[in-house]
Design a protein around this motif. Sequence first.
Motif, PDB file in Angstrom:
ATOM      1  N   TYR A  16      23.055  19.557  -5.206  1.00  0.00           N
ATOM      2  CA  TYR A  16      24.266  18.848  -5.645  1.00  0.00           C
ATOM      3  C   TYR A  16      24.523  19.057  -7.132  1.00  0.00           C
ATOM      4  N   LEU A  17      23.510  18.834  -7.947  1.00  0.00           N
ATOM      5  CA  LEU A  17      23.680  18.954  -9.396  1.00  0.00           C
ATOM      6  C   LEU A  17      24.008  20.385  -9.799  1.00  0.00           C
ATOM      7  N   ASN A  18      23.344  21.354  -9.208  1.00  0.00           N
ATOM      8  CA  ASN A  18      23.616  22.744  -9.558  1.00  0.00           C
ATOM      9  C   ASN A  18      24.987  23.194  -9.086  1.00  0.00           C
ATOM     10  N   THR A  19      25.432  22.645  -7.953  1.00  0.00           N
ATOM     11  CA  THR A  19      26.772  22.980  -7.475  1.00  0.00           C
ATOM     12  C   THR A  19      27.835  22.440  -8.419  1.00  0.00           C
ATOM     13  N   VAL A  20      27.694  21.189  -8.817  1.00  0.00           N
ATOM     14  CA  VAL A  20      28.651  20.599  -9.758  1.00  0.00           C
ATOM     15  C   VAL A  20      28.621  21.345 -11.085  1.00  0.00           C
ATOM     16  N   THR A  21      27.430  21.629 -11.598  1.00  0.00           N
ATOM     17  CA  THR A  21      27.299  22.349 -12.864  1.00  0.00           C
ATOM     18  C   THR A  21      27.895  23.745 -12.773  1.00  0.00           C
ATOM     19  N   GLY A  22      27.652  24.421 -11.649  1.00  0.00           N
ATOM     20  CA  GLY A  22      28.185  25.766 -11.479  1.00  0.00           C
ATOM     21  C   GLY A  22      29.696  25.792 -11.439  1.00  0.00           C
ATOM     22  N   ILE A  23      30.302  24.845 -10.735  1.00  0.00           N
ATOM     23  CA  ILE A  23      31.764  24.799 -10.652  1.00  0.00           C
ATOM     24  C   ILE A  23      32.370  24.478 -12.013  1.00  0.00           C
TER      25      ILE A  23
ATOM     26  N   ALA B  90      37.045  12.303  -6.997  1.00  0.00           N
ATOM     27  CA  ALA B  90      35.720  12.283  -6.363  1.00  0.00           C
ATOM     28  C   ALA B  90      34.627  12.091  -7.398  1.00  0.00           C
ATOM     29  N   ASP B  91      34.815  12.656  -8.565  1.00  0.00           N
ATOM     30  CA  ASP B  91      33.845  12.482  -9.649  1.00  0.00           C
ATOM     31  C   ASP B  91      33.705  11.008 -10.011  1.00  0.00           C
ATOM     32  N   ILE B  92      34.830  10.325 -10.144  1.00  0.00           N
ATOM     33  CA  ILE B  92      34.813   8.910 -10.507  1.00  0.00           C
ATOM     34  C   ILE B  92      34.214   8.060  -9.392  1.00  0.00           C
ATOM     35  N   LEU B  93      34.559   8.376  -8.144  1.00  0.00           N
ATOM     36  CA  LEU B  93      34.134   7.555  -7.022  1.00  0.00           C
ATOM     37  C   LEU B  93      32.686   7.798  -6.607  1.00  0.00           C
ATOM     38  N   LEU B  94      32.204   9.039  -6.744  1.00  0.00           N
ATOM     39  CA  LEU B  94      30.919   9.400  -6.161  1.00  0.00           C
ATOM     40  C   LEU B  94      29.809   9.646  -7.166  1.00  0.00           C
ATOM     41  N   ASP B  95      30.123  10.311  -8.260  1.00  0.00           N
ATOM     42  CA  ASP B  95      29.051  10.849  -9.103  1.00  0.00           C
ATOM     43  C   ASP B  95      28.170   9.760  -9.698  1.00  0.00           C
ATOM     44  N   ARG B  96      28.750   8.700 -10.216  1.00  0.00           N
ATOM     45  CA  ARG B  96      27.934   7.656 -10.849  1.00  0.00           C
ATOM     46  C   ARG B  96      26.991   7.004  -9.849  1.00  0.00           C
TER      47      ARG B  96
ATOM     48  N   GLN C  51      24.198   9.407  -9.125  1.00  0.00           N
ATOM     49  CA  GLN C  51      23.262   9.503 -10.235  1.00  0.00           C
ATOM     50  C   GLN C  51      22.319   8.307 -10.262  1.00  0.00           C
ATOM     51  N   MET C  52      22.805   7.156  -9.859  1.00  0.00           N
ATOM     52  CA  MET C  52      21.927   5.985  -9.774  1.00  0.00           C
ATOM     53  C   MET C  52      20.853   6.190  -8.711  1.00  0.00           C
ATOM     54  N   VAL C  53      21.257   6.727  -7.559  1.00  0.00           N
ATOM     55  CA  VAL C  53      20.297   6.969  -6.487  1.00  0.00           C
ATOM     56  C   VAL C  53      19.304   8.051  -6.909  1.00  0.00           C
ATOM     57  N   ARG C  54      19.759   9.019  -7.683  1.00  0.00           N
ATOM     58  CA  ARG C  54      18.906  10.135  -8.099  1.00  0.00           C
ATOM     59  C   ARG C  54      17.727   9.668  -8.941  1.00  0.00           C
ATOM     60  N   THR C  55      17.898   8.581  -9.680  1.00  0.00           N
ATOM     61  CA  THR C  55      16.821   8.099 -10.541  1.00  0.00           C
ATOM     62  C   THR C  55      15.686   7.439  -9.755  1.00  0.00           C
ATOM     63  N   ILE C  56      15.923   7.164  -8.474  1.00  0.00           N
ATOM     64  CA  ILE C  56      14.874   6.576  -7.637  1.00  0.00           C
ATOM     65  C   ILE C  56      13.989   7.694  -7.108  1.00  0.00           C
ATOM     66  N   PRO C  57      12.677   7.683  -7.374  1.00  0.00           N
ATOM     67  CA  PRO C  57      11.802   8.720  -6.801  1.00  0.00           C
ATOM     68  C   PRO C  57      11.880   8.684  -5.277  1.00  0.00           C
TER      69      PRO C  57
ATOM     70  N   LEU D 287      33.160  18.708  -3.864  1.00  0.00           N
ATOM     71  CA  LEU D 287      34.138  17.631  -4.005  1.00  0.00           C
ATOM     72  C   LEU D 287      34.157  17.088  -5.429  1.00  0.00           C
ATOM     73  N   VAL D 288      32.977  16.792  -5.962  1.00  0.00           N
ATOM     74  CA  VAL D 288      32.893  16.232  -7.314  1.00  0.00           C
ATOM     75  C   VAL D 288      33.279  17.259  -8.360  1.00  0.00           C
ATOM     76  N   GLY D 289      32.882  18.508  -8.150  1.00  0.00           N
ATOM     77  CA  GLY D 289      33.198  19.536  -9.121  1.00  0.00           C
ATOM     78  C   GLY D 289      34.673  19.896  -9.192  1.00  0.00           C
ATOM     79  N   MET D 290      35.361  19.772  -8.065  1.00  0.00           N
ATOM     80  CA  MET D 290      36.767  20.183  -8.005  1.00  0.00           C
ATOM     81  C   MET D 290      37.746  19.027  -8.143  1.00  0.00           C
TER      82      MET D 290
END
Length: 239
Positions: free
Chosen positions: A118-125, A71-77, A80-86, A64-67
Amino acid sequence: MIWQVTARIGVLSPSVLPAPEAVVQAGSDLAATGELQRHILASLRRIAQGFGLGAVTGLVLGFLVGMSKVADILLDRSLQMVRTIPHLALVPLMIAWFGIGEEPKILLVALGTFFPIYLNTVTGIRGVDPKLFQLGRSYGLGRGALVREIAVPGAMPTILAGMRYSLGVAWITLVIAETISASDGIGYLAQDARQMLRTDQIVLAIVLYACAGLLADLLTRLIERRVLRWHPNYRRPSP
């Protein structure tokens, strides 16, 4: 070999690192009572459920974010905030929310699995040549066909790399989850052995985790060769 020799000549005390045959005997004793099989199956079940949940969610949101710029604007940020939480820091919160049942373990594994995929899917697309999408549109391909015929094949090497990495993270997460709140599983076996001062069973649990990681890596390599047999870098060399 070094392990066996040092154990034989007494360089290492059995309380520090037992001999390989002692570890094998511990595994044989547990297998005879059915305990070993129960712990292994419990861990495999949690890995399968957690990895499946995290992988599916990561793939869907990644595409969704890659295409889609929306979705990039609504979801990715937010993601990414949640990703920084261990994610292991969420163990107490998961237990408070869901108790000490299966849900916290599976959700922690899913969370650890989600972000690499998720990150690899977005990067790959985003790494797919935009001209290929333009060419597909010129042939009248819709969004679904663009994803199926262009985005998926182009991003698949990166996606599979993310899955391979996420499997390792999944096992690391499960080790922590099973040592905190579990009544079975390989992590529970190690924790119970520590309390009983059974070093041979602790080493057995470590060996089981190592074997599980190796088998998971071999499985992903096999999937890579099958799925990416069209890719020149994944073809087997001719004899």
